[in-house]
Design a protein around this motif. Structure first.
Motif, PDB file in Angstrom:
ATOM      1  N   SER A 181      34.155  12.207  24.365  1.00 45.33           N
ATOM      2  CA  SER A 181      34.407  10.815  24.003  1.00 45.33           C
ATOM      3  C   SER A 181      33.732   9.879  24.999  1.00 45.33           C
ATOM      4  CB  SER A 181      35.910  10.532  23.996  1.00 45.33           C
ATOM      5  OG  SER A 181      36.585  11.333  23.066  1.00 45.33           O
ATOM      6  N   ASP A 182      33.310   8.711  24.520  1.00 41.67           N
ATOM      7  CA  ASP A 182      32.767   7.707  25.428  1.00 41.67           C
ATOM      8  C   ASP A 182      33.859   7.252  26.389  1.00 41.67           C
ATOM      9  OD1 ASP A 182      30.437   7.921  24.017  1.00 41.67           O
ATOM     10  OD2 ASP A 182      30.625   5.986  22.996  1.00 41.67           O
ATOM     11  N   LEU A 183      33.510   7.119  27.651  1.00 43.65           N
ATOM     12  CA  LEU A 183      34.462   6.715  28.689  1.00 43.65           C
ATOM     13  C   LEU A 183      34.129   5.303  29.146  1.00 43.65           C
ATOM     14  CD1 LEU A 183      34.495  10.077  30.667  1.00 43.65           C
ATOM     15  CD2 LEU A 183      36.172   9.274  28.982  1.00 43.65           C
ATOM     16  N   ASN A 184      35.149   4.444  29.199  1.00 47.86           N
ATOM     17  CA  ASN A 184      34.934   3.018  29.433  1.00 47.86           C
ATOM     18  C   ASN A 184      35.289   2.531  30.827  1.00 47.86           C
ATOM     19  OD1 ASN A 184      34.158   2.619  26.689  1.00 47.86           O
ATOM     20  ND2 ASN A 184      36.329   2.635  26.104  1.00 47.86           N
ATOM     21  N   ALA A 185      36.146   3.253  31.549  1.00 44.34           N
ATOM     22  CA  ALA A 185      36.594   2.745  32.842  1.00 44.34           C
ATOM     23  C   ALA A 185      37.075   3.892  33.724  1.00 44.34           C
ATOM     24  CB  ALA A 185      37.715   1.720  32.658  1.00 44.34           C
ATOM     25  N   VAL A 186      37.009   3.666  35.037  1.00 45.01           N
ATOM     26  CA  VAL A 186      37.450   4.669  36.010  1.00 45.01           C
ATOM     27  C   VAL A 186      38.044   3.952  37.214  1.00 45.01           C
ATOM     28  CG1 VAL A 186      35.140   4.764  37.069  1.00 45.01           C
ATOM     29  CG2 VAL A 186      36.724   6.695  37.352  1.00 45.01           C
ATOM     30  N   HIS A 187      39.078   4.572  37.822  1.00 49.46           N
ATOM     31  CA  HIS A 187      39.708   3.986  39.009  1.00 49.46           C
ATOM     32  C   HIS A 187      40.262   5.096  39.896  1.00 49.46           C
ATOM     33  CE1 HIS A 187      42.997   1.870  41.302  1.00 49.46           C
ATOM     34  NE2 HIS A 187      41.952   1.102  41.538  1.00 49.46           N
ATOM     35  N   PHE A 188      40.024   4.957  41.196  1.00 54.46           N
ATOM     36  CA  PHE A 188      40.556   5.881  42.193  1.00 54.46           C
ATOM     37  C   PHE A 188      41.419   5.094  43.176  1.00 54.46           C
ATOM     38  CE2 PHE A 188      37.483   8.723  40.517  1.00 54.46           C
ATOM     39  CZ  PHE A 188      37.808  10.017  40.955  1.00 54.46           C
ATOM     40  N   PRO A 189      42.728   5.321  43.186  1.00 50.83           N
ATOM     41  CA  PRO A 189      43.575   4.667  44.181  1.00 50.83           C
ATOM     42  C   PRO A 189      43.476   5.321  45.553  1.00 50.83           C
ATOM     43  CG  PRO A 189      44.908   6.084  42.801  1.00 50.83           C
ATOM     44  CD  PRO A 189      43.523   6.112  42.222  1.00 50.83           C
ATOM     45  N   SER A 190      42.905   6.529  45.598  1.00 48.26           N
ATOM     46  CA  SER A 190      42.696   7.235  46.857  1.00 48.26           C
ATOM     47  C   SER A 190      41.382   7.999  46.764  1.00 48.26           C
ATOM     48  CB  SER A 190      43.855   8.206  47.138  1.00 48.26           C
ATOM     49  OG  SER A 190      43.838   9.283  46.210  1.00 48.26           O
ATOM     50  N   ALA A 191      40.984   8.635  47.851  1.00 46.94           N
ATOM     51  CA  ALA A 191      39.714   9.356  47.855  1.00 46.94           C
ATOM     52  C   ALA A 191      39.716  10.544  46.912  1.00 46.94           C
ATOM     53  CB  ALA A 191      39.384   9.814  49.276  1.00 46.94           C
ATOM     54  N   GLU A 192      40.863  11.156  46.666  1.00 45.24           N
ATOM     55  CA  GLU A 192      40.924  12.374  45.865  1.00 45.24           C
ATOM     56  C   GLU A 192      41.405  12.142  44.439  1.00 45.24           C
ATOM     57  OE1 GLU A 192      39.904  15.402  46.827  1.00 45.24           O
ATOM     58  OE2 GLU A 192      39.236  14.533  48.729  1.00 45.24           O
ATOM     59  N   ASN A 209      37.319   5.952  24.710  1.00 43.67           N
ATOM     60  CA  ASN A 209      37.550   5.949  23.276  1.00 43.67           C
ATOM     61  C   ASN A 209      38.456   7.114  22.877  1.00 43.67           C
ATOM     62  OD1 ASN A 209      35.810   3.826  23.358  1.00 43.67           O
ATOM     63  ND2 ASN A 209      34.209   4.772  22.121  1.00 43.67           N
ATOM     64  N   ASP A 210      38.990   7.020  21.650  1.00 40.71           N
ATOM     65  CA  ASP A 210      39.887   8.054  21.108  1.00 40.71           C
ATOM     66  C   ASP A 210      41.156   8.199  21.936  1.00 40.71           C
ATOM     67  OD1 ASP A 210      37.826   8.883  19.147  1.00 40.71           O
ATOM     68  OD2 ASP A 210      36.798   9.632  20.920  1.00 40.71           O
ATOM     69  N   GLY A 211      41.522   7.112  22.653  1.00 41.09           N
ATOM     70  CA  GLY A 211      42.762   7.125  23.426  1.00 41.09           C
ATOM     71  C   GLY A 211      42.801   8.134  24.542  1.00 41.09           C
ATOM     72  N   VAL A 212      41.643   8.493  25.093  1.00 38.82           N
ATOM     73  CA  VAL A 212      41.598   9.566  26.072  1.00 38.82           C
ATOM     74  C   VAL A 212      41.929   9.051  27.471  1.00 38.82           C
ATOM     75  CG1 VAL A 212      39.121   9.341  26.568  1.00 38.82           C
ATOM     76  CG2 VAL A 212      40.249  11.546  26.863  1.00 38.82           C
ATOM     77  N   GLY A 270      41.999  10.300  40.914  1.00 42.28           N
ATOM     78  CA  GLY A 270      41.393   9.274  40.082  1.00 42.28           C
ATOM     79  C   GLY A 270      41.676   9.475  38.610  1.00 42.28           C
ATOM     80  N   TRP A 271      41.513   8.394  37.843  1.00 39.43           N
ATOM     81  CA  TRP A 271      41.734   8.431  36.398  1.00 39.43           C
ATOM     82  C   TRP A 271      40.574   7.747  35.690  1.00 39.43           C
ATOM     83  CZ3 TRP A 271      45.531   8.655  39.883  1.00 39.43           C
ATOM     84  CH2 TRP A 271      46.600   9.519  39.638  1.00 39.43           C
ATOM     85  N   ALA A 272      40.226   8.259  34.511  1.00 44.42           N
ATOM     86  CA  ALA A 272      39.211   7.648  33.646  1.00 44.42           C
ATOM     87  C   ALA A 272      39.786   7.544  32.244  1.00 44.42           C
ATOM     88  CB  ALA A 272      37.927   8.478  33.634  1.00 44.42           C
ATOM     89  N   VAL A 273      39.417   6.486  31.524  1.00 47.59           N
ATOM     90  CA  VAL A 273      39.913   6.281  30.158  1.00 47.59           C
ATOM     91  C   VAL A 273      38.753   5.908  29.256  1.00 47.59           C
ATOM     92  CG1 VAL A 273      42.191   5.546  30.957  1.00 47.59           C
ATOM     93  CG2 VAL A 273      40.412   3.824  30.550  1.00 47.59           C
TER      94      VAL A 273
END
Length: 356
Positions: free
Chosen positions: A85-96, A103-106, A98-101
């Motif tokens: 699925s196409d991925l629209n955003a990513v965020h890491f609150p720490s060095a290790e 299309n398709d509610g992934v 992280g989360w990515a979100v």
């Protein structure tokens, strides 16, 4: 004999069509179950966001591509990703962590600084999650029209299938975070994504406008979206409360520092507030193209970027100035590398600008 042969050939033709159809059906794999394909061209393919994970950079984009760099954006490696699925955003609150979100509610999670990823949630589960949550509230308060309407929204999500994209993600730490998306879709977790709770009733967004961005600016957590939507988290009320803005077009992002807030979006619009949204000043970008990304540089100046690749700088007085570039291409995400270089992601992949 002729008639018999015709019937036999017709039957064989029908059988061949059926066999081909079964073969094609058997070969189909949902993008939610199809791992992203390794590609040497991934660093030059469309990428939609990037961020820092400690000293590492992580970028996400189309077809499930996730890339990471340990040399400030000079070289990139492709991560192992379980979806296409196409991925629209990513965020890491720490060095290790992280989360990515996308299309398709992934929703994807990494615990090794973005080298490998696992799927925590997808659109096939979200409708049921929303329906169960608000159905329980409707059963407890049968006279509430709000709970009934939100339960119906969950049923609609079930019927429509896994096609609702998340547009942004933000985590405070390894446990507490949010994923936001189209039609007021917002989920929260307090256990690192092991479970999610819908917050559609806590956004002051009865029209169901898209939630395009979520960001913490230094003095608050904000949502930005369609029709001038801006919301700020109120811990006492446990909800995102409305912040009035002077613009009715879409906002694509929010950035700031303690005591100052910038929102930006459609057709070059940028607004600044220094009193938590009580009043606003429009900053003239001189452009009619949408502003799609922003970052604070090492000097504390704002750098804003457009979908056509323009770069704008705003210093202490917040006046916007166009920064000349040798070449430009569409920008969807921006961040600073460990060596201070500005790294951009967009329709032509990732590129690092030299440190000045």
């Amino acid at each position: 004999m002729c008639s018999f042969k015709k019937r036999t050939l017709l039957a064989l033709g029908v059988l061949l069509v059926l066999v081909q159809g079964v073969a094609q059906a058997a070969s189909y794999v949902d993008v939610l179950d199809l791992p992203a394909k390794p590609s040497a061209l991934a660093p030059r393919s469309p990428l939609l966001d990037l961020t820092s994970a400690g000293q590492r950079l992580v970028a996400v984009g189309q077809r499930g591509h996730i890339l990471y760099s340990d040399d400030s954006g000079t070289n990139w490696q492709q991560a192992a990703v379980p979806v296409s699925s196409d991925l629209n955003a990513v965020h890491f609150p720490s060095a290790e962590q992280g989360w990515a979100v996308g299309n398709d509610g992934v929703v994807l999670h990494s615990s090794d600084a973005g080298a490998t990823w696992s799927k925590q949630l997808d659109g096939r589960q979200i409708g049921e999650l929303v329906f169960k949550h608000y159905s329980a509230l409707a059963a407890a308060e049968p006279d509430s029209e709000q709970w009934a309407a939100l339960a119906a929204e969950g049923q609609r999500l079930i019927e429509e299938g896994a096609d609702k994209p998340f547009l942004d993600v933000w985590f405070a730490d390894a446990k507490r975070g949010y994923a936001v998306g189209v039609f007021n879709l917002i989920l929260a977790t307090r256990d690192g994504g092991q479970s999610w709770v819908p917050l559609q009733d806590r956004t002051d967004n009865p029209q169901g406008f898209h939630l395009n961005a979520i960001a913490f600016t230094g003095d608050g957590l904000y949502l930005a979206g369609e029709q001038g939507l801006l919301r700020k988290w109120d811990a006492a009320q446990e909800r995102f409360v409305a912040v009035e803005t002077p613009y009715q077009g879409s906002f694509f992002g929010v950035i700031g520092r303690p005591g100052e807030l910038l929102v930006y979006g459609l057709r070059g619009h940028v607004f600044r507030s220094r009193d938590a949204g009580q009043s606003w000043q429009q900053l003239d970008s001189g452009l009619e193209v949408s502003i799609t990304a922003a970052v604070l540089d090492a000097n504390g100046d704002y750098l804003l970027f457009t979908q056509a690749g323009h770069m704008l700088r705003a210093g202490a007085d917040a006046a916007l100035q166009l920064v000349p570039q040798a070449g430009q291409s569409p920008v969807a995400g921006a961040t600073l590398a460990a060596n201070g270089a500005l790294v951009l992601a967009g329709g032509r992949g990732v590129r690092a600008l030299p440190v000045e």
